[in-house]
Structures are given as C-alpha cells and as structure tokens.
Design an enzyme around this catalytic site. Structure first.
Site, PDB file in Angstrom:
ATOM      1  N   GLU A 276       1.019  -1.373  -0.016  1.00 46.52           N
ATOM      2  CA  GLU A 276      -0.735  -0.149   0.213  1.00 46.52           C
ATOM      3  C   GLU A 276       0.523   1.827   0.089  1.00 46.52           C
ATOM      4  O   GLU A 276       0.503   1.870   0.776  1.00 46.52           O
ATOM      5  CB  GLU A 276      -0.924   0.079   1.650  1.00 46.52           C
ATOM      6  CG  GLU A 276      -1.816  -0.885   0.568  1.00 46.52           C
ATOM      7  CD  GLU A 276      -3.057  -1.269   2.080  1.00 46.52           C
ATOM      8  OE1 GLU A 276      -3.749  -1.649   2.364  1.00 46.52           O
ATOM      9  OE2 GLU A 276      -2.565  -0.493   3.354  1.00 46.52           O
ATOM     10  N   ASP A 355      -8.424  -8.611   4.489  1.00 47.35           N
ATOM     11  CA  ASP A 355      -8.929  -7.751   5.471  1.00 47.35           C
ATOM     12  C   ASP A 355      -9.734  -7.680   6.561  1.00 47.35           C
ATOM     13  O   ASP A 355     -10.325  -6.290   6.846  1.00 47.35           O
ATOM     14  CB  ASP A 355      -7.984  -6.278   4.311  1.00 47.35           C
ATOM     15  CG  ASP A 355      -7.899  -4.955   5.080  1.00 47.35           C
ATOM     16  OD1 ASP A 355      -7.333  -5.667   6.246  1.00 47.35           O
ATOM     17  OD2 ASP A 355      -8.020  -4.080   4.639  1.00 47.35           O
ATOM     18  N   GLU A 383     -12.319  -1.561  12.268  1.00 48.37           N
ATOM     19  CA  GLU A 383     -12.914  -1.131  11.522  1.00 48.37           C
ATOM     20  C   GLU A 383     -13.445  -1.477  10.136  1.00 48.37           C
ATOM     21  O   GLU A 383     -14.483  -0.590   9.445  1.00 48.37           O
ATOM     22  CB  GLU A 383     -11.079  -0.664  10.557  1.00 48.37           C
ATOM     23  CG  GLU A 383     -11.132  -0.426   8.995  1.00 48.37           C
ATOM     24  CD  GLU A 383      -9.928  -0.949   7.761  1.00 48.37           C
ATOM     25  OE1 GLU A 383      -8.992  -1.483   9.050  1.00 48.37           O
ATOM     26  OE2 GLU A 383      -9.748   0.313   6.841  1.00 48.37           O
TER      27      GLU A 383
END
Ligand code: BDP
Length: 659
Positions: A276, A355, A383
């Site tokens: 990333e 993820d 998240e």
C-alpha cells in the site's frame, strides 16, 4: 519500595480493574517475597487493596500465618509463568520472574473469594506465546486523511498529539496496567504506515519512545516501534536503502544500537514494506526475506525481533481482469521464501487472506511455512465491524481462527510461534475504546493470546466480573446477552456468506454494495442478474482454494462441501443455489438481513432495561450508540436486500417489503 498503583485521570473509566475487583485480595494478611522491579508493582497493587479493604501486606515473614503468599523462587516456570496452590488456609503464588508474579496476582484477583476457599492442588499457568502484542496505528502528527489514529474509533492517541508526545505518562501507566491484567506484554506505539514525523522516532526522537517504555515497563509491557524501510535514506541521508548494501546495514546497526541505549529492553521493529505504498526491498530487486533479515541482523545482538508484515498485495489491480486475486497474494509472495528468514524475524500474518472482514477463511499462509515463525494479527479496532459504534464482540471469531487446524496436527493458536497481535482499539476516549462495550474485545484478545484454547464466553464473563465487580445477576446476564452473539448479528446484516466488503470506500463505515466493485483494490463480489460470489476454486477460478492443505483444499474447492458461511468467498453461485441450511442463497440474504436488524432491536431493548444498574454516563453512551447501530443496521438491510432483489428479480418468499 512498593510502586503506587496508577490512577486513571479524572473522568476516565478504570475499565476492568475497578478497585472493588480487589476486594478479596484486600482484607487479608499477605506476604510478598522476592526482589525484582515487578515485585514492587505487585506490592503496590496489594497495598492499595489493603488500603481500601483493610488487611496487611508485609515483605518479610514475621507474624504469620498468611492468607496469601506471593513470591519469587519457583524454578522452571519461565519469565511469565506462575504456580498457584492452596493448603492450610494459605493461597500461594510462586513465579520465577516478576512478570509471572504479576500475572499470578491478577489470576487471584480474577478468582476473587474462590481463591481463598478450601484447599486445592497446585496448578501451573504459562502463556502459550512469549509475544502478546497490541499494534497502535497511531500517527504522531495528524494525517490529513487518516487523522491522529488510523482506523481509530476511540478518540485521539494515548501517546501522541499534534506531532508530539502527549506526555500523559500516568495514563500510559494505567493502560499498561490494564494490559497486564489481561496478559498483553508488548505494545507497538506508532502506525505501520510510517510518515515523516513517525520515522524520526527511530532516531532523534527516540527519547519520546523511551518515556513510553518507562511508563509501560512496571507492568511488564515492552515497547516496539514501526519503522520505515526507507529510513537510511530519509533519516540517514544515504542514497539507497538496499538491504544488501554495506552502508545500509551499518546504518541500521548503529541506529538500533542507539535505540537500545535509550531502551535496554526494547522489543523490536514492526515493518510494513512494499505494501500500500510503503517502501520496501522490491525497489532494489531484493526479496522480503532480504528486507527482514537486514533488520533482524541489526536487532540480533540486542535480543530484539523484527515483525515483518505479510500484508503485501497489488492495490492497483485491473478490476476487469478476473484472473488476479488479492486473496492469493500473501501466500504467493511468502511461501517461496520459507527457510530464508533469520531466527529473530517473525512473519506477521493477518488472520484472513483479505483484510479483517467480518468473515474470512483462515489465511492459508499460516501453517504453510514450517521453517518460518508466524505471528497472527487480528483487528480489535473495528474498522470493518462497526467502528465501535456497533456492538461486535469478536471473541468467538478469534477463537474460531485460533482453533482452526490448517493440517491435521496443529491449530493456528499453536502455529503462531511468533506470537499473537491485535491492532489496538484503545485511545484517549474516557471509556478507552469509544464504545464502552468494546473494552471486551481488548480484554478478550489478551486472554486468548495467553491461552488460545480458552473458551471465549468464559473470558467474556471474566471481563464482566472485573469491570462490574458488584454486578447483580440481571446486569451480568444482560451484558452477556448483548455481547455474546453480537458478531453473528453484525455478520447477518452486512455483506453475506463471506463475500465481504460492500462498504463505503475510504472510511469503511456503512453499506455501499458496489463501492469497491469497479476499483483497483481487488475486493469484488461479482454480483450480476444470475448470481454472486468469487470463484476461487482451482478448477475454474483463481486457484486460491488450492493454497490450502487437505482436507481444506478439497472442502473449499466444491460448492457442495464449502461451509455456507464462506460460500461466496469461494464460489460464484446462482441465487437459487440451495445452502446446507436448506435455504436458497437469495432467501438466506433476505432472512439474515431481517433477523440481524431484529437482533439489534432486541439488544437495544435489553440495554434499555439495564438503565438503573450501570453508571449513567456509561449507560447513556451505549444507548446512544445503539440508536446509531440500529439506524445503520436498517440501512445495511435495506441496501443489501434491495440490491439483490433488483439484480435477481426473485421476491422474498415471506412477502416482506423490500425497498
Ligand atoms: C487496512 C487498513 C489500512 C491499514 C492496512 C494495514 O484499511 O488503514 O494501513 O490495513 O494493515 O485494514 O496495513
């Protein structure tokens, strides 16, 4: 000299160690033996309990007998183990090291009065893993997009504010105490995405890290640091960060030596490289093993460890290309490197291949590298599981992961020889975790890291008992009821059957079914008018199912044997496909989404009934979050159901209204 117990600042919840939890330990005659800095911590804890509840604590036997004897002296229990026994009216805790004694004291606190009843045979307790770590994705400076804490839902950072150390070390000590009480022994104090200000923590700002380490040390918590692979360039002024370059190796050796001068018990580095946008060894044509071994070599003389993250994938994919599969990436990158990592390099693997979705299969990388030490990473910060506005107690999910057996013999909890890691959900919020009930996730992580085969529901009850020590039965039952099952409730009203995502891009809160469908991130559901799901079979799909050992590769390969809850992760199926439950996929989607909302309504009702039993501030905070959870759950239900109704044209067989 006993170390005083840190008191949380005014207005901050004492979380799971309110003083009343020490009632059974106070009011006794206690003898504490041994000399070690952490023995002073133990002494401070017992002295404080005696101050509140009466009783007496001494350091040298004089006027026995004692109700409780806590002492160093046992051999062979390791740094962190302890033995407990009770006979002749005395409960005895012995340990080889100070940390073990501290964990033994918290064990007695958890047992409460039961620790002082009857006689029982000696028991020994040892953590399954030497490393039980929380990673803080805390930025030192506020990031323009990610804020102070990346993916943080509990206010600001406990450590940093606006580019500098907060200096609220009393609060950090209180945090260390909470962590010790659930068995966490390591904290990484900055974000894995290392921006400019964070990078300097390694060098000229190491003093700020040393202050944190000093505050955490009395509770047996070691400090780790996320570092940038490009540090030799950005901090050292070298022209390269090539891991095989001698000047680069020298630079890391020198920088690391200075870290240990400031923090003699420093734990080591955490690294996100070639992921990333973070720099890494690929720029020099080197492998991840070359990269990890560079840092391992610098840490080795000091006994430190590098945690090299395996979260590596191409985040700029062509979404039209169905042959690439992000789920495959970690395995494809790392399995060929098995055997190449240094002994003090740990490969930190997210528990699932994507993820931290609400449901994923266990990463096939865990167990596939027998000569590499893996650490398994979970996400306590919510998240993708409601961002601490929704109640979502993750204990059962983590327990399923830890009990999964990639091959016949060992389960994930045993294979995680590099330790267990959670992304922390704590911040400077008065309740530590934003949602007061999200504390249960932090506590449960620590206890499962200590004992991966622990029964999560028993751990939940421990958290309830320590946090609400005088709870009448209706409160304890009510808390258990709203937390237990909340993960499955969340799963029901969000993306179905393991397909994941369907979230708003960027911040990841709330539904957006096609939010990531035509983007380069590699997170697709492939819904069309005929069906939905990702074909990851070896026969006709991406081949991901073939990354597992048997029996899993075979089980996942076929849509007939694939477990329902993972069906759309592994297969693209027609809406009329009949699940093992006997329902069609489309009817399952409708039913679970209606049920999920009803379950939130029910939990909200239970919580409302507890109004007189919990403090007003806490009750109001949770009640307000239930309103948001319900609003959001309805939004999820309506968007998912109408999306699939419109795509498929299949009506709900129960005739409910779908917008
Ligand atoms: C993802 C987060 C991102 C993190 C990344 C990571 O969206 O903010 O940087 O994981 O683990 O879940 O590195």
């Amino acid at each position: 000299m006993s170390l005083p117990v840190p008191v949380p600042p005014e207005g901050v919840d004492p979380a799971w160690l309110p003083s009343a939890a020490f009632r059974a330990v106070g009011g006794r005659r206690t003898l504490i033996r041994g000399s070690d800095p952490l023995v002073e911590t133990v002494h401070g804890e017992v002295a404080e309990a005696c101050r509140r509840f009466g009783g007496r604590v001494v350091r040298a036997a004089s006027d026995g007998p004692y109700d409780l004897v806590l002492g160093l002296g046992a051999d062979g229990l390791g740094e962190e183990g302890f033995a407990v026994a009770r006979s002749g009216g005395t409960t005895t805790v012995t340990a080889s090291g100070g940390r073990g004694l501290l964990y033994g004291l918290f064990h007695v606190v958890r047992l409460g009065e039961a620790a002082f009843r009857g006689d029982w045979a000696p028991e020994t307790h040892r953590p399954a893993h030497a490393l039980r770590m929380l990673d803080h994705w805390d930025n030192v400076a506020v990031h323009p997009v990610m804020g102070q804490v990346e993916r943080g839902y509990a206010g600001g950072s406990l450590f940093w504010e606006d580019g500098r150390a907060r200096g609220e070390l009393g609060r950090v000590r209180t945090y260390g105490r909470l962590l010790a009480a659930c068995g966490v022994n390591a904290v990484c104090v900055n974000n894995v995405n290392v921006h400019a200000a964070e990078a300097r923590l390694l060098t000229d700002r190491i003093g700020e890290v040393a202050d944190l380490a000093d505050a955490l040390r009395p509770y047996g918590v070691r400090t780790h640091l996320s570092v940038s692979f490009a540090a030799p360039i950005v901090l050292g002024g070298l022209p390269t960060a090539d891991p095989l370059d001698v000047s680069v190796r020298d630079w890391w050796a020198g920088a690391t030596r200075r870290v240990y001068e400031a923090i003699p018990d420093f734990g080591g580095y955490v690294v996100k490289a070639d992921s990333e946008g973070q720099p890494g060894p690929f720029a020099y044509g080197r492998s991840h093993a070359d990269g990890a071994n560079l840092l391992a070599a610098a840490l080795e003389p000091h006994g430190g460890t590098v945690h090299w993250r395996a979260f590596v994938y191409d985040h700029r994919q062509d979404w039209r290309d169905r042959t690439t599969d992000r789920a495959r990436a970690a395995y494809d990158h790392f399995v060929p490197l098995d055997g190449e990592f240094a002994a003090n390099a740990v490969l930190q693997v997210k528990h699932g291949p994507m993820d931290f979705q609400v449901r994923e299969p266990v990463s096939p990388l865990i167990g596939a590298m027998p000569s590499t030490r893996p650490a398994v990473e979970v996400q306590a910060t919510q998240e993708y599981t409601g961002q601490q506005r929704h109640v979502c107690w993750l204990g059962p999910m983590w327990s399923e992961v830890l009990r999964f057996r990639p091959e016949q013999d060992l389960c994930v909890g045993e294979l995680a020889r590099g330790g267990l890691v959670a992304v922390s959900n704590a911040g400077d919020d008065p309740f530590w975790t934003g949602h007061p009930l999200a504390q249960a996730n932090l506590y449960t992580f620590g206890r499962l890291a200590w004992r991966p085969d622990a029964e999560p529901r028993a751990v939940l009850d421990e958290w309830i008992a320590l946090t609400f020590p005088d709870a009448p039965a209706p409160l304890a039952d009510g808390l258990h009821a709203v937390l237990d099952g909340s993960w499955r409730t969340y799963e029901k009203y969000t993306a179905p059957l393991g397909v994941g995502w369907m979230v708003q891009p960027g911040h990841h809160y709330g539904p957006s079914v096609d939010g990531y469908e035509y983007s380069p991130w590699g997170t697709y559901h492939f819904a069309d008018r005929d069906g939905v799901g990702v074909d990851r079979s070896a026969a006709t799909g991406t081949g991901y199912a073939g990354q597992y050992a048997k029996p899993w590769s075979e089980l996942y390969e076929s849509r007939d044997t694939c477990p329902d809850e993972l069906l759309l992760f592994f297969h693209h199926v027609p809406y009329g496909h009949v699940l093992k439950s006997g329902k069609t996929v489309i009817q399952h989607i409708y039913d679970t989404h209606f049920e999920g909302v009803q379950e939130v309504e029910e939990a909200r009702r239970v919580w409302a009934g507890l109004a007189d039993l919990v403090g007003q501030g806490r009750h109001a905070r949770v009640a307000e979050r239930y309103e948001e959870q319900l609003r959001s759950a309805r939004e999820w239900r309506d968007q998912i159901n109408s999306y699939f109704f419109r795509k498929s044209g299949v009506p709900d067989e129960r005739g409910r209204r779908i917008y």
